[in-house]
Design an enzyme around this catalytic site. Structure first.
Site, PDB file in Angstrom:
ATOM      1  N   HIS A  99       0.855  -1.157   0.108  1.00 40.88           N
ATOM      2  CA  HIS A  99      -0.146  -0.162  -0.010  1.00 40.88           C
ATOM      3  C   HIS A  99       1.009   1.322  -0.063  1.00 40.88           C
ATOM      4  O   HIS A  99       1.980   1.403   0.849  1.00 40.88           O
ATOM      5  CB  HIS A  99      -0.851  -0.062   1.274  1.00 40.88           C
ATOM      6  N   CYS A 152      -3.538   2.396  -4.379  1.00 40.20           N
ATOM      7  CA  CYS A 152      -4.515   3.368  -3.652  1.00 40.20           C
ATOM      8  C   CYS A 152      -4.399   4.557  -4.229  1.00 40.20           C
ATOM      9  O   CYS A 152      -3.580   5.335  -3.843  1.00 40.20           O
ATOM     10  CB  CYS A 152      -4.112   3.343  -2.020  1.00 40.20           C
ATOM     11  N   HIS A 194      -7.698   0.301  -4.458  1.00 39.95           N
ATOM     12  CA  HIS A 194      -8.488   1.215  -3.648  1.00 39.95           C
ATOM     13  C   HIS A 194      -9.027   2.532  -4.303  1.00 39.95           C
ATOM     14  O   HIS A 194      -8.159   3.174  -4.675  1.00 39.95           O
ATOM     15  CB  HIS A 194      -7.585   1.666  -2.562  1.00 39.95           C
ATOM     16  N   ASP A 199     -13.212   3.598  -0.278  1.00 41.65           N
ATOM     17  CA  ASP A 199     -12.418   3.782   0.876  1.00 41.65           C
ATOM     18  C   ASP A 199     -12.524   5.134   1.289  1.00 41.65           C
ATOM     19  O   ASP A 199     -13.174   6.120   0.594  1.00 41.65           O
ATOM     20  CB  ASP A 199     -11.044   3.871   0.306  1.00 41.65           C
ATOM     21  N   HIS A 200     -12.698   5.409   2.679  1.00 43.15           N
ATOM     22  CA  HIS A 200     -12.669   6.777   3.220  1.00 43.15           C
ATOM     23  C   HIS A 200     -13.886   7.520   2.717  1.00 43.15           C
ATOM     24  O   HIS A 200     -13.547   8.671   2.494  1.00 43.15           O
ATOM     25  CB  HIS A 200     -11.367   7.495   3.024  1.00 43.15           C
ATOM     26  N   TYR A 253     -14.529   4.610   7.778  1.00 39.24           N
ATOM     27  CA  TYR A 253     -15.063   3.237   7.310  1.00 39.24           C
ATOM     28  C   TYR A 253     -16.615   3.311   7.809  1.00 39.24           C
ATOM     29  O   TYR A 253     -17.224   2.546   8.343  1.00 39.24           O
ATOM     30  CB  TYR A 253     -14.234   2.121   7.780  1.00 39.24           C
TER      31      TYR A 253
HETATM   32  C1  DNO Z   1      -6.488   3.063   5.952  1.00 38.19           C
HETATM   33  C2  DNO Z   1      -5.954   2.008   5.092  1.00 38.19           C
HETATM   34  C3  DNO Z   1      -4.632   1.634   5.799  1.00 38.19           C
HETATM   35  C4  DNO Z   1      -4.017   0.174   4.981  1.00 38.19           C
HETATM   36  C5  DNO Z   1      -2.778  -0.094   5.294  1.00 38.19           C
HETATM   37  C6  DNO Z   1      -2.431  -1.445   4.568  1.00 38.19           C
HETATM   38  O1  DNO Z   1      -7.634   3.537   5.741  1.00 38.19           O
HETATM   39  O2  DNO Z   1      -5.916   2.335   3.775  1.00 38.19           O
HETATM   40  O3  DNO Z   1      -5.026   1.122   7.149  1.00 38.19           O
HETATM   41  O4  DNO Z   1      -5.127  -0.666   5.016  1.00 38.19           O
HETATM   42  O5  DNO Z   1      -1.763   0.936   5.417  1.00 38.19           O
HETATM   43  O6  DNO Z   1      -1.375  -2.184   5.147  1.00 38.19           O
END
Ligand code: DNO
Length: 405
Positions: A240, A278, A305, A360-361, A377
């Site tokens: 990531h 990501c 992501h 995500d987020h 989340y």
């Molecule tokens: C946060 C995530 C991170 C991700 C880790 C992967 O929202 O994107 O916690 O899961 O860094 O190891």
């Protein structure tokens, strides 16, 4: 792409039954109850897998199988920890879970200063404020030499802030930066730690004198050590990117930009050494052209992501709508769906695994804020984002299939 969702295990308030109703196909999760550095036994892996499958879903991605700090800074027990990591990988492979998201960020897994920054429409989003982060570094952590890492402008803002910051404000910053964003991702600090700042300081010291090059060598050492197991069990390792993709707190950070990605992919030129694309993390660095990176690294991407950010002139950034901001998600979906076409064409006789993607987020909305979800989340916010991205995917795939006729 496969529609996946990050789910935090049977105690998650968002249940697998709820996820089926909203069209999720695959689950992204971890064995959160197992302490970092310990082996994930085959039985524990199978228990989780069976639970997910009993709800009509599949376990598509592990996020994360955490890499211990000692492997990152090269501590005396790193070989022992790498052996345990390899055992966990083999157990996952044997159980049929082949995609592993991890990161190589020292100490902090990801960083934000504000977890509920209001939007004009009444929702709220995650935010990274440079001056607040500098305040935390200079006045709370009191890191030696911290001032020299910030511009005069930021330092002036920090001095202004100092006049009005209350102990409660300081507590909130500590909570946001090193507690609430870390505990639930099996980070270094949890809600139960009584002295998070002291603990955090001692973790930072582990990296005293570790240069980015040294960290790179440690990453290469780790990847080379695990590749034989990855080859044997067909495990796709996907690092990531650093979030944010910037140098912070004097720590070495090595997955921030094009050059960094190119380096680690070439350093261990095995297809099992790949990337979690990501889009959101990369978009928070003004130096990153996100679609260009996607185009360049699609063939080594095993997990996506999808989220986006807006970066402001002073460097602050905020999560954007999944249809807006710097990530250009519509273009990314085109790039990754085309990549899937390429993979299928290259293997006409095999079933080619779909590329898992998750949103995500997303914002807090429609009551999410009262539910105590893990930061970033939410349920309604992520459901809306998934609906948006699903629409984009359907449109892109429709266009691609027409182009083929
Ligand atoms: C946060 C995530 C991170 C991700 C880790 C992967 O929202 O994107 O916690 O899961 O860094 O190891």
């Amino acid at each position: 792409m496969e529609k996946t969702w990050r789910w935090f295990g049977p105690n998650d308030k968002i249940t697998l039954d709820m996820l089926r109703q909203i069209g999720v196909e695959g689950i992204v999760t971890a064995l959160h109850h197992i302490k970092g550095g310990e082996v994930w036994s085959y039985d524990e892996v199978m228990k989780m897998k069976t639970y997910i499958e009993s709800h009509g879903l599949r376990w598509s991605v592990v996020e994360s199988l955490p890499v211990s700090e000692s492997i990152k800074y090269g501590g005396p027990d790193r070989d022992e920890l790498i052996e345990k990591y390899k055992e966990s990988l083999a157990n996952l492979g044997r159980a049929g879970v082949h995609t592993i998201c991890y990161n190589f960020m020292p100490v902090l897994d990801w960083a934000r200063t504000d977890l509920e920054n209001p939007n004009p429409d009444g929702t709220s989003s995650l935010y990274f404020n440079h001056a607040e982060f500098a305040y935390f570094d200079i006045h709370i952590l009191k890191r030696q030499g911290a001032e020299s890492d910030y511009t005069d402008e930021t330092l002036a803002e920090v001095s202004e802030m100092k006049k009005t910051m209350t102990p409660a404000d300081e507590h909130r910053l500590v909570d946001n930066i090193i507690v609430r964003t870390q505990g639930f991702v099996n980070g270094n600090i949890t809600e139960d730690d009584e002295h998070p700042v002291e603990l955090f300081r001692s973790l930072l010291h582990l990296y005293d004198g570790i240069t980015p090059d040294q960290l790179r060598q440690n990453m290469k050492y780790f990847l080379e050590a695990i590749m034989p197991v990855c080859d044997e069990w067909d495990m796709n390792m996907c690092v990531h990117p650093d979030d944010p993709p910037l140098q912070i707190l004097g720590l070495p950070r090595i997955v921030c930009c094009d050059k960094d990605i190119e380096w680690f992919l070439n350093a261990v030129p095995n297809k099992h050494n790949g990337l979690t694309f990501c889009a959101g993390s990369l978009s928070a660095g003004i130096h990153n052209d996100v679609p260009a990176l996607a185009r360049k690294y699609a063939d080594r991407t095993w997990f996506v992501h999808l989220r986006s950010t807006n970066v402001f002139p002073n460097g602050d950034f905020k999560e954007a709508s999944h249809l807006g901001g710097r990530a250009h998600i519509i273009e990314l979906v085109q790039i990754f769906e085309k990549e899937m076409q390429r993979r299928r064409a290259a293997n006409p006789d095999a079933t080619v695994a779909e590329l898992p993607m998750r949103v995500d987020h997303a914002p807090l909305m429609l009551g999410d804020e009262k539910m105590g979800y893990n930061a970033g989340y939410s349920f309604h916010g992520r459901m809306l984002a998934l609906g948006q991205v699903e629409g984009v995917m359907a449109a892109v795939n429709h266009q691609l299939s027409q182009a083929q006729v």
